[in-house]
Design a protein around this motif. Structure first.
Motif, PDB file in Angstrom:
ATOM      1  N   ASP A  38      -7.269   3.120  -0.350  1.00  0.00           N
ATOM      2  CA  ASP A  38      -9.060   3.504  -1.242  1.00  0.00           C
ATOM      3  C   ASP A  38      -9.031   3.507  -2.917  1.00  0.00           C
ATOM      4  O   ASP A  38     -10.273   4.001  -3.365  1.00  0.00           O
ATOM      5  N   TRP A  39      -8.435   2.737  -3.642  1.00  0.00           N
ATOM      6  CA  TRP A  39      -8.647   2.204  -4.638  1.00  0.00           C
ATOM      7  C   TRP A  39     -10.264   1.951  -4.996  1.00  0.00           C
ATOM      8  O   TRP A  39     -10.952   1.734  -5.694  1.00  0.00           O
ATOM      9  N   ARG A  40     -10.301   0.849  -3.563  1.00  0.00           N
ATOM     10  CA  ARG A  40     -11.955  -0.149  -3.897  1.00  0.00           C
ATOM     11  C   ARG A  40     -13.164   0.987  -3.815  1.00  0.00           C
ATOM     12  O   ARG A  40     -13.978   0.870  -3.952  1.00  0.00           O
ATOM     13  N   TYR A  72       0.776  -1.376   0.316  1.00  0.00           N
ATOM     14  CA  TYR A  72      -0.110   0.342  -0.026  1.00  0.00           C
ATOM     15  C   TYR A  72       0.582   0.677   0.059  1.00  0.00           C
ATOM     16  O   TYR A  72       1.719   0.770   0.258  1.00  0.00           O
ATOM     17  N   ILE A 132      -0.054   0.543  -4.589  1.00  0.00           N
ATOM     18  CA  ILE A 132      -1.403   1.080  -4.822  1.00  0.00           C
ATOM     19  C   ILE A 132      -1.935   1.667  -3.790  1.00  0.00           C
ATOM     20  O   ILE A 132      -1.177   1.704  -2.549  1.00  0.00           O
ATOM     21  N   ARG A 179      -6.065   3.628 -12.209  1.00  0.00           N
ATOM     22  CA  ARG A 179      -5.264   3.563 -11.246  1.00  0.00           C
ATOM     23  C   ARG A 179      -4.745   2.136 -11.765  1.00  0.00           C
ATOM     24  O   ARG A 179      -3.929   1.800 -11.826  1.00  0.00           O
ATOM     25  N   TRP A 180      -5.374   0.641 -12.222  1.00  0.00           N
ATOM     26  CA  TRP A 180      -4.846   0.027 -12.194  1.00  0.00           C
ATOM     27  C   TRP A 180      -4.588  -0.387 -13.272  1.00  0.00           C
ATOM     28  O   TRP A 180      -2.838  -1.514 -13.276  1.00  0.00           O
ATOM     29  N   GLN A 213     -11.233   3.217 -10.532  1.00  0.00           N
ATOM     30  CA  GLN A 213     -10.110   2.206 -10.252  1.00  0.00           C
ATOM     31  C   GLN A 213      -8.929   1.463 -11.803  1.00  0.00           C
ATOM     32  O   GLN A 213      -7.977   1.128 -11.690  1.00  0.00           O
ATOM     33  N   LEU A 258     -13.472   3.707  -5.520  1.00  0.00           N
ATOM     34  CA  LEU A 258     -13.597   4.487  -6.419  1.00  0.00           C
ATOM     35  C   LEU A 258     -14.628   3.560  -7.246  1.00  0.00           C
ATOM     36  O   LEU A 258     -14.742   2.880  -6.659  1.00  0.00           O
TER      37      LEU A 258
END
Length: 360
Positions: free
Chosen positions: A66-68, A44, A63, A78-79, A75, A70
């Motif tokens: 907070d990505w999850r 993280y 990563i 970013r991924w 997401q 979005l």
């Protein structure tokens, strides 16, 4: 199985700061045993400083937690760049050290020749099958407080034929952090390698010793002329706790750096101390990584699983049949009786015994 060939490996540890630091021996072991390989890590973003500057790392990927939260498109934005970067690395080994599904997805998508992860209890037969099929190998996780977390991490390597040798924690503060801390100590007239560093708090206050007990210990140290330095995280709850502690002292400490240091500076400060006193927390693990003699107090958490790793230390617990319970204080009341039962005189005696063993 026979010892594998490794040219490029990815170590994944998506947990909290202390967990990431306790995963560093896996990186060090791979770098030691495969000196021509490139070892990367994925953590993280907020835990990156636990591994940044590690000499065994080729690349450190991150990563956001907070990505999850979005929406799917955000997401993906970013991924996708991260996935492209990882795919281009062409890993032949992935070591996933948690039961997080991100590790399983990456093992499926990146398709390394070898991938290893813990056996995990999933919430359905379908999920259990999906987890198992994501990796080429799984390693067992023993029941709590029976095996140190570092050894459990290294079991991932043992499972694929790599026998650990050094098992060392690795943390590098860096020149900027070292210089910053040296300046702060000098300005306060505190001599490096002569002071006792006390980090009395944890982000989970149920792991924290009572204020009155800590004040009694510090007063005993300062009364005999010891220089005591305080540190704590900048979180409001911890700063409020330290304010109560300072109000309870009969004389001030030599230097209070609570809330004033980043993680790298905290590591540098710990490395400069003659000894460290604290509870089950990230700073305790940093002290082990920096080989600073440590006195650690444990209450509800498991001392076998999380105790100071490969450093001269004294570990204090109270003989309560219910510990380690892992609860948020007795009855969920935020106060742990098993910690309160540890007397200041016992901690002082343990510190003196430890200091007598370790040359200045």
């Amino acid at each position: 199985m026979p010892r594998p060939q490794v040219k490029r490996a990815l170590v994944i540890k998506l947990r909290h700061h202390g967990d990431v630091l306790l995963a560093s021996p896996v990186i060090a072991e791979l770098a030691e045993q495969y000196p021509n390989a490139e070892i990367d890590a994925l953590v993280y973003h907020d835990t990156r400083e636990m591994l940044s500057l590690h000499p065994g790392l080729a690349q450190l990927h991150t990563i956001g937690r907070d990505w999850r939260t979005l929406n799917p498109l955000a997401q993906l934005k970013r991924w996708w760049p991260l996935f492209q970067t990882l795919k281009a690395r062409r890993y032949d080994l992935i070591v996933n050290l948690t039961d997080h599904w991100h590790g399983a997805r990456l093992a499926r998508w990146l398709k390394p020749a070898l991938s290893v992860a813990p056996k995990a209890q999933r919430d359905s037969k379908w999920a259990d099958r999906a987890w198992k099929k994501s990796f080429t190998h799984l390693f067992p996780i023993p029941r709590g407080n029976t095996r140190h977390t570092v050894e459990m991490h290294l079991d991932a390597l043992r499972r694929i034929g790599i026998q650990p040798v050094k098992k060392e924690l690795g943390f590098v503060a860096g020149e900027a952090a070292d210089a910053s801390v040296a300046q702060k100590l000098a300005a306060a007239g505190v001599e490096a390698n002569r002071f006792i560093l006390i980090h009395p708090t944890s982000r989970w206050l149920f792991k924290t010793w009572p204020v009155a007990h800590m004040a009694a210990l510090i007063d005993a140290l300062t009364a005999r002329g010891e220089q005591v330095v305080l540190s704590a995280a900048p979180a409001k709850a911890e700063m409020d706790w330290v304010a109560q502690l300072n109000a309870a002292l009969t004389r001030p400490v030599a230097l209070d750096l609570s809330g004033q240091l980043n993680l790298k500076e905290l590591g540098a400060l710990i490395a400069s101390a003659r000894a460290f006193v604290g509870v089950d927390s990230v700073p305790m693990h940093l002290a082990a990584a920096q080989q600073t003699p440590t006195v650690a107090l444990f209450g509800p958490s498991g001392n076998i699983e999380w105790g100071p790793w490969q450093v001269p230390h004294r570990l204090l617990t109270a003989d309560f049949p219910c510990r380690p319970c892992g609860q948020d204080g007795c009855g969920g009341g935020k106060v742990s009786d098993c910690l309160a039962a540890i007397a200041p005189t016992s901690v002082l005696a343990a510190l003196d015994e430890l200091l007598a063993e370790v040359p200045r």
